[in-house]
Scaffold this motif. Structure first.
Motif, PDB file in Angstrom:
ATOM      1  N   CYS A  95      -7.644   2.891  41.228  1.00 13.70           N
ATOM      2  CA  CYS A  95      -7.636   1.583  40.899  1.00 13.70           C
ATOM      3  C   CYS A  95      -6.556   1.331  40.301  1.00 13.70           C
ATOM      4  CB  CYS A  95      -9.033   2.191  39.856  1.00 13.70           C
ATOM      5  SG  CYS A  95      -8.945   0.101  39.289  1.00 13.70           S
ATOM      6  N   LEU A  96      -5.779   0.016  41.198  1.00 12.18           N
ATOM      7  CA  LEU A  96      -4.740  -0.421  40.266  1.00 12.18           C
ATOM      8  C   LEU A  96      -5.689  -1.340  39.727  1.00 12.18           C
ATOM      9  CD1 LEU A  96      -2.975  -1.856  43.819  1.00 12.18           C
ATOM     10  CD2 LEU A  96      -2.399   0.086  42.374  1.00 12.18           C
ATOM     11  N   VAL A  97      -4.516  -1.081  37.785  1.00 10.77           N
ATOM     12  CA  VAL A  97      -5.552  -1.453  36.636  1.00 10.77           C
ATOM     13  C   VAL A  97      -4.163  -2.322  35.809  1.00 10.77           C
ATOM     14  CG1 VAL A  97      -6.397  -1.665  34.270  1.00 10.77           C
ATOM     15  CG2 VAL A  97      -7.079   0.286  36.231  1.00 10.77           C
ATOM     16  N   PRO A  98      -4.625  -4.046  35.697  1.00 10.64           N
ATOM     17  CA  PRO A  98      -3.515  -4.244  34.437  1.00 10.64           C
ATOM     18  C   PRO A  98      -3.135  -3.363  32.851  1.00 10.64           C
ATOM     19  CG  PRO A  98      -5.274  -5.780  34.441  1.00 10.64           C
ATOM     20  CD  PRO A  98      -5.864  -4.722  35.624  1.00 10.64           C
ATOM     21  N   ARG A 115      -9.056   7.346  39.129  1.00  9.66           N
ATOM     22  CA  ARG A 115      -7.300   7.396  39.083  1.00  9.66           C
ATOM     23  C   ARG A 115      -7.492   5.872  38.567  1.00  9.66           C
ATOM     24  NH1 ARG A 115      -2.416   7.499  40.035  1.00  9.66           N
ATOM     25  NH2 ARG A 115      -2.425   8.589  42.199  1.00  9.66           N
ATOM     26  N   MET A 116      -6.875   5.967  37.338  1.00  8.49           N
ATOM     27  CA  MET A 116      -6.136   4.351  37.271  1.00  8.49           C
ATOM     28  C   MET A 116      -4.272   4.436  37.074  1.00  8.49           C
ATOM     29  SD  MET A 116      -8.165   2.337  34.126  1.00  8.49           S
ATOM     30  CE  MET A 116      -7.435   3.725  32.890  1.00  8.49           C
ATOM     31  N   SER A 117      -3.960   3.543  38.185  1.00 12.37           N
ATOM     32  CA  SER A 117      -2.620   2.740  38.539  1.00 12.37           C
ATOM     33  C   SER A 117      -2.209   2.023  37.699  1.00 12.37           C
ATOM     34  CB  SER A 117      -2.348   3.607  39.382  1.00 12.37           C
ATOM     35  OG  SER A 117      -0.676   3.256  39.489  1.00 12.37           O
ATOM     36  N   PHE A 118      -1.604   2.112  36.570  1.00 13.06           N
ATOM     37  CA  PHE A 118      -1.936   0.766  35.842  1.00 13.06           C
ATOM     38  C   PHE A 118      -0.074  -0.716  36.105  1.00 13.06           C
ATOM     39  CE2 PHE A 118      -3.177   3.793  32.805  1.00 13.06           C
ATOM     40  CZ  PHE A 118      -4.187   3.060  32.495  1.00 13.06           C
ATOM     41  N   PHE A 128       3.917 -12.795  32.933  1.00 17.18           N
ATOM     42  CA  PHE A 128       2.456 -11.330  32.926  1.00 17.18           C
ATOM     43  C   PHE A 128       1.650 -11.192  33.898  1.00 17.18           C
ATOM     44  CE2 PHE A 128       3.570 -13.127  28.536  1.00 17.18           C
ATOM     45  CZ  PHE A 128       4.031 -11.708  27.646  1.00 17.18           C
ATOM     46  N   LEU A 129       2.016 -11.330  34.909  1.00 17.02           N
ATOM     47  CA  LEU A 129       1.772 -10.867  36.353  1.00 17.02           C
ATOM     48  C   LEU A 129       2.313  -9.916  36.689  1.00 17.02           C
ATOM     49  CD1 LEU A 129       2.442 -14.531  38.647  1.00 17.02           C
ATOM     50  CD2 LEU A 129       0.039 -14.003  37.632  1.00 17.02           C
ATOM     51  N   PRO A 130       1.505  -9.478  37.604  1.00 18.22           N
ATOM     52  CA  PRO A 130       2.109  -7.970  38.128  1.00 18.22           C
ATOM     53  C   PRO A 130       2.792  -7.874  39.455  1.00 18.22           C
ATOM     54  CG  PRO A 130      -0.282  -8.750  39.252  1.00 18.22           C
ATOM     55  CD  PRO A 130      -0.064  -9.775  38.247  1.00 18.22           C
ATOM     56  N   ASP A 131       3.860  -6.832  39.646  1.00 13.25           N
ATOM     57  CA  ASP A 131       4.629  -6.970  40.172  1.00 13.25           C
ATOM     58  C   ASP A 131       4.382  -6.040  40.959  1.00 13.25           C
ATOM     59  OD1 ASP A 131       7.234  -6.642  42.030  1.00 13.25           O
ATOM     60  OD2 ASP A 131       8.415  -6.851  40.650  1.00 13.25           O
ATOM     61  N   TYR A 132       3.724  -6.690  42.665  1.00 12.13           N
ATOM     62  CA  TYR A 132       3.101  -5.881  42.997  1.00 12.13           C
ATOM     63  C   TYR A 132       3.979  -4.775  44.619  1.00 12.13           C
ATOM     64  CZ  TYR A 132      -0.617  -8.706  42.944  1.00 12.13           C
ATOM     65  OH  TYR A 132      -1.906  -9.255  43.002  1.00 12.13           O
ATOM     66  N   GLY A 133       5.158  -5.309  43.802  1.00  8.05           N
ATOM     67  CA  GLY A 133       6.820  -4.436  44.746  1.00  8.05           C
ATOM     68  C   GLY A 133       7.443  -3.359  43.675  1.00  8.05           C
ATOM     69  N   ASP A 174       1.131   4.820  45.653  1.00  9.11           N
ATOM     70  CA  ASP A 174      -0.314   4.243  44.568  1.00  9.11           C
ATOM     71  C   ASP A 174      -0.509   3.225  45.675  1.00  9.11           C
ATOM     72  OD1 ASP A 174      -0.369   6.381  42.393  1.00  9.11           O
ATOM     73  OD2 ASP A 174       0.129   4.949  40.812  1.00  9.11           O
ATOM     74  N   ARG A 175      -0.299   3.319  45.621  1.00 10.93           N
ATOM     75  CA  ARG A 175      -0.217   1.988  46.666  1.00 10.93           C
ATOM     76  C   ARG A 175      -1.471   2.219  48.454  1.00 10.93           C
ATOM     77  NH1 ARG A 175       4.844  -0.253  46.660  1.00 10.93           N
ATOM     78  NH2 ARG A 175       5.095   0.095  49.124  1.00 10.93           N
ATOM     79  N   GLN A 176      -0.297   3.149  48.622  1.00  9.10           N
ATOM     80  CA  GLN A 176      -1.450   3.646  49.786  1.00  9.10           C
ATOM     81  C   GLN A 176      -2.573   3.820  49.879  1.00  9.10           C
ATOM     82  OE1 GLN A 176       1.703   6.224  50.803  1.00  9.10           O
ATOM     83  NE2 GLN A 176       3.127   5.039  51.596  1.00  9.10           N
ATOM     84  N   LYS A 177      -3.025   5.144  48.448  1.00  6.31           N
ATOM     85  CA  LYS A 177      -4.159   5.035  48.088  1.00  6.31           C
ATOM     86  C   LYS A 177      -5.036   4.378  47.280  1.00  6.31           C
ATOM     87  CE  LYS A 177      -2.395   9.726  48.028  1.00  6.31           C
ATOM     88  NZ  LYS A 177      -2.019  11.337  46.073  1.00  6.31           N
ATOM     89  N   ALA A 178      -4.857   3.309  46.936  1.00  6.44           N
ATOM     90  CA  ALA A 178      -5.264   2.321  46.043  1.00  6.44           C
ATOM     91  C   ALA A 178      -7.043   1.912  47.065  1.00  6.44           C
ATOM     92  CB  ALA A 178      -4.554   1.661  45.734  1.00  6.44           C
ATOM     93  N   LYS A 179      -7.687   2.354  46.418  1.00  9.63           N
ATOM     94  CA  LYS A 179      -8.889   1.434  46.982  1.00  9.63           C
ATOM     95  C   LYS A 179      -9.359  -0.362  46.567  1.00  9.63           C
ATOM     96  CE  LYS A 179     -11.488   5.131  49.286  1.00  9.63           C
ATOM     97  NZ  LYS A 179     -12.347   5.781  49.627  1.00  9.63           N
ATOM     98  N   LEU A 180      -8.984  -0.006  44.869  1.00  9.33           N
ATOM     99  CA  LEU A 180      -9.109  -1.493  44.606  1.00  9.33           C
ATOM    100  C   LEU A 180      -8.206  -1.853  43.113  1.00  9.33           C
ATOM    101  CD1 LEU A 180     -12.262  -3.098  43.428  1.00  9.33           C
ATOM    102  CD2 LEU A 180     -12.570  -0.874  41.763  1.00  9.33           C
ATOM    103  N   MET A 181      -8.418  -3.368  42.729  1.00 10.09           N
ATOM    104  CA  MET A 181      -7.469  -3.580  42.171  1.00 10.09           C
ATOM    105  C   MET A 181      -8.387  -3.952  41.685  1.00 10.09           C
ATOM    106  SD  MET A 181      -3.911  -5.759  43.041  1.00 10.09           S
ATOM    107  CE  MET A 181      -4.328  -6.868  43.879  1.00 10.09           C
ATOM    108  N   PHE A 182      -8.008  -4.792  39.693  1.00  6.93           N
ATOM    109  CA  PHE A 182      -8.308  -5.494  38.936  1.00  6.93           C
ATOM    110  C   PHE A 182      -7.172  -6.557  38.660  1.00  6.93           C
ATOM    111  CE2 PHE A 182     -11.940  -2.525  38.337  1.00  6.93           C
ATOM    112  CZ  PHE A 182     -12.683  -3.021  38.250  1.00  6.93           C
TER     113      PHE A 182
END
Length: 401
Positions: A132-135, A152-155, A164-169, A175-183
């Motif tokens: 899960c991608l988490v800010p 598992r969290m990926s920050f 204060f925005l996430p940089d997706y790049g 983590d990008r390939q395995k992530a199923k959820l993002m907050f």
């Protein structure tokens, strides 16, 4: 009298599920304990560390509950998934405020407060080991839901240099390939940043490319300053195809203790949330649902006045901070401020000093994630006089040149 000192509470060991040891420390509980200790010692503490609205629920909403409580219909179990009139009310509010169309029956879930949904969502979407991608920094209860799902969290760092925005790049490819959820959370707690529509458009594209569900935490969606209304994730084309948004009445209508929230958007995800809740709850008390519908469909001048009050507090407090040499950017939304700590201090060290010496409570940024280090969060949840007094007390410590 039997002496029970040091006597075990049970006659055999009571086991805990393994997942209980994975839960994060309840950061805010510790903060409250520290403040209460100072108050119990007789000190006048100005508490800017919490996010609890300080003014009452508008009278017309309270009156609606009083009247609804007398209705025998609501003395019975509510429908499992809530009354249709409340779902229709939040759909109407989203149409009027954001021009977003929602099907009340399939695209709305009623929650016991927004926090409940934030914790439930990972449990209905993630399996043990999923990502899960988490800010970072972010609201700690995102961590709780991920922990309960044994995922598992990926920050995603939220940096001032990127508004204060996430940089997706910058997200690691694995983590990008395995992530199923993002907050996501804008207006943001704790940084108070807001997000433009273009960011959400990029988010939808990123979600499609990587097959990631987006969860937008829109708890402060009504609170924007300088004449700008915060943007809803659901306003972005395609948003409902990739995710949902959480909305709550806690901040918009000062109904924190009423515990009324919603999950809105993708029908498949809403169905999963409803299914889990079918096994846990029998929906909210009907009288509260009726009052919540009144809040959403009744006069909205109370919301306008509330936002104006927070903006006036913001301006007064930041003027007072500037006078003592504490320079910081004004919040764009939410009722929080994100203040850089002076040189030579950690966020926890500064928070401890301010509470001990100035009797002003703030939340250390490290409590919101490693990238919160270097900041403290304040809440604009005291009147202007107390906010100015807080700045004056801090000024007497001569921490700023």
């Amino acid at each position: 009298m039997t002496n029970t000192e040091n006597k075990p509470s049970s006659v055999f060991p009571i086991p805990s599920a393994n997942v209980m040891s994975k839960l994060p420390t309840q950061f805010f509980a510790t903060l409250v304990q520290n403040v209460n200790r100072e108050i119990a010692s007789g000190h006048d503490v100005i508490n800017l560390g919490q996010g609890n609205p300080d003014t009452p629920t508008p009278p017309h909403i309270v009156q609606s509950l009083q009247q609804s409580a007398e209705n025998p219909l609501y003395h019975k179990y509510s429908p499992f998934r809530g009354y249709a009139f409340l779902k229709e009310a939040v759909a109407q509010r989203y149409k009027e405020d954001y021009n977003v169309d929602l099907d009340p029956e399939t695209e709305v879930a009623i929650l016991f407060g927004g926090k409940t949904g934030l914790v439930q969502l990972p449990q209905v979407l993630l399996n043990p080991g999923d990502v899960c991608l988490v800010p970072d920094p972010g609201y700690p209860d995102y961590w709780s839901g991920v922990a309960l799902a044994q995922a598992r969290m990926s920050f995603m760092p939220l940096l001032k240099s990127n508004a204060f925005l996430p940089d997706y790049g910058a997200i690691p490819a694995d983590d990008r390939q395995k992530a199923k959820l993002m907050f996501l959370n804008y207006p943001n707690n704790p940084t108070s940043a807001t997000a433009p529509l273009s960011f959400y458009e990029d988010t939808v594209e990123f979600a499609i490319q990587n097959q990631i569900v987006v969860a937008s935490d829109f708890a402060y969606g009504a609170i924007g300053y300088d004449g700008r209304r915060p943007v809803s994730f659901l306003q972005a084309p395609g948003a409902k195809e990739v995710g949902i948004e959480f909305y709550t009445l806690s901040k918009t209508y000062n109904m924190a203790g009423w515990r009324v929230g919603f999950a809105l958007g993708n029908a498949e995800i809403i169905s999963k949330i409803n299914l889990l809740q079918d096994h846990i709850y029998v929906s909210l008390f009907g009288g509260i649902q009726a009052a919540a519908a009144e809040a959403l469909t009744g006069p909205q001048d109370c919301v306008t006045s509330l936002v104006a009050r927070y903006e006036s507090r913001r301006d007064a407090f930041y003027e007072a901070l500037s006078a003592i040499g504490w320079q910081a950017c004004k919040p764009e939304g939410s009722f929080f401020g994100w203040l850089p700590v002076p040189e030579g201090y950690t966020s926890s060290g500064l928070a401890e000093l301010l509470l001990r010496e100035a009797k002003v409570a703030v939340a250390p940024g490290i409590g919101f994630g490693s990238h919160g280090e270097g900041y403290v969060r304040i809440g604009l949840l005291s009147d202007e006089q107390r906010l100015r007094e807080a700045a004056e007390r801090i000024g007497k410590l001569h921490l700023f040149k």
